[in-house]
Design an enzyme around this catalytic site. Structure first.
Site, short mmCIF file in Angstrom:
data_model
loop_
_atom_site.label_atom_id
_atom_site.label_comp_id
_atom_site.label_asym_id
_atom_site.label_seq_id
_atom_site.Cartn_x
_atom_site.Cartn_y
_atom_site.Cartn_z
CG ASP A 67 27.90 -5.03 49.02
OD1 ASP A 67 26.70 -4.87 49.25
OD2 ASP A 67 28.62 -4.14 48.55
CG ASN A 135 36.87 3.87 46.36
OD1 ASN A 135 35.80 3.48 45.91
ND2 ASN A 135 37.48 3.26 47.36
CG HIS A 137 33.42 0.99 46.34
ND1 HIS A 137 33.81 1.48 47.56
CD2 HIS A 137 32.06 1.11 46.33
CE1 HIS A 137 32.75 1.86 48.24
NE2 HIS A 137 31.69 1.65 47.51
CD GLU A 142 36.90 -0.38 48.85
OE1 GLU A 142 36.76 0.45 47.94
OE2 GLU A 142 36.49 -0.17 50.00
C1 F6R Z 1 26.27 -1.29 48.41
C2 F6R Z 1 27.36 -1.20 47.47
C3 F6R Z 1 28.22 -0.01 47.33
C4 F6R Z 1 27.43 1.29 47.18
C5 F6R Z 1 28.37 2.49 47.10
C6 F6R Z 1 27.63 3.80 47.03
O1 F6R Z 1 25.63 -2.56 48.33
O2 F6R Z 1 27.55 -2.16 46.82
O3 F6R Z 1 29.06 -0.17 46.20
O4 F6R Z 1 26.63 1.23 46.04
O5 F6R Z 1 29.22 2.49 48.22
O6 F6R Z 1 26.94 3.99 48.23
P1 F6R Z 1 25.95 5.23 48.44
O7 F6R Z 1 24.75 4.95 47.60
O8 F6R Z 1 25.63 5.20 49.92
O9 F6R Z 1 26.69 6.44 48.03
#
Ligand code: F6R
Length: 244
Positions: A67, A135, A137, A142
């Site tokens: 992403d 959450n 994701h 989301e």
């Molecule tokens: C990032 C991504 C997100 C993260 C998620 C957890 O490329 O795809 O889904 O993996 O937000 O982020 P952290 O590791 O910062 O808790």
């Protein structure tokens, strides 16, 4: 889903890096899906360390990031283009043109279709690394995102913007949209490695184990995939008992 529990973030990163290094050694032209965020940073550091000490080469590897924020240039310090260069690409021997990341300044749907085409033209992703949002994701998919979704532009939820505000000096600076691989794009990967670390992910891990398969909790889509390994640390587990 296969769960592996380790003591802490350090061990989680070692375990994840070893799995990735093994796959790259087994298949030097590996198509590797990558994540950003805090969780994979130490894993990437260990990949760099191994590259420097043991010479594991990424010359033939192609990477595909999950992403990118919409509206940030690749030079913006919070863009995922910048993140990947800083934490991995600038320190291994992967050619820059073999690192694909969705273009947050691209032409909406056309950019999304292009990204899907690039992944298919390379024969799909062999191993996709994933973190998980509080959450549930995955990528920036989301809650409520269709499990049939392909790469698309998404509105970030207030909780995700709030979770990422720490990187932006305030929530008002966090972009409101992102471009992300869809859930079906992720599920097409041949193998998936998810890493879950820390107390802030305890509820997400609990829901991943106990919730049914439901679009309200995006990570539950992984239960439909035949080859998923989830590495978790003790802080993320709390009292949650992992399935055998
Ligand atoms: C990032 C991504 C997100 C993260 C998620 C957890 O490329 O795809 O889904 O993996 O937000 O982020 P952290 O590791 O910062 O808790």
């Amino acid at each position: 889903m296969k769960f592996i529990q380790v003591k802490d973030y350090k061990h989680l990163s070692r375990e994840a890096a070893d799995l990735i290094i093994n796959r790259v050694r087994q298949k030097p032209s590996l198509k590797l899906g990558l994540a950003t965020g805090e969780t994979p940073i130490e894993t990437y550091r260990l990949l760099i360390d191994d590259h420097q000490k043991n010479g594991t080469s990424y010359k033939q590897v192609k990477t595909f990031n999950l992403d990118e924020y919409v509206g940030l240039s690749g030079e913006h310090e919070q863009s995922y283009h910048y993140f990947m260069k800083k934490y991995l690409f600038d320190h291994i021997d992967i050619p820059k043109e073999c690192t694909y990341i969705p273009n947050g300044n691209g032409q909406g749907l056309a950019e999304c279709n292009l990204y899907e085409d690039i992944i298919s033209q390379h024969g799909g992703i062999d191993l996709q690394l994933l973190g998980i949002g509080r959450n549930g994701h995955i990528g920036f998919n989301e809650p409520g995102t269709s499990f049939d979704s392909k790469t698309h532009v998404i509105d970030l939820t207030p909780s995700t913007r709030e979770a990422n505000a720490r990187f932006f000096n305030g929530i008002e600076k966090v972009p409101t949209k992102a471009i992300t691989m869809g859930i079906s794009t992720i599920l097409q990967s041949k193998e998936i490695l998810m890493i879950i670390s820390g107390e802030s992910k305890r509820e997400a891990l609990h829901n991943l184990i106990h919730n049914g398969i439901d679009e309200a909790f995006p990570a539950s889509a992984l239960k439909n995939h035949p080859n998923v390994t989830v590495i978790v640390d003790e802080a993320a587990c709390g009292n949650t008992r992992l399935p055998n």
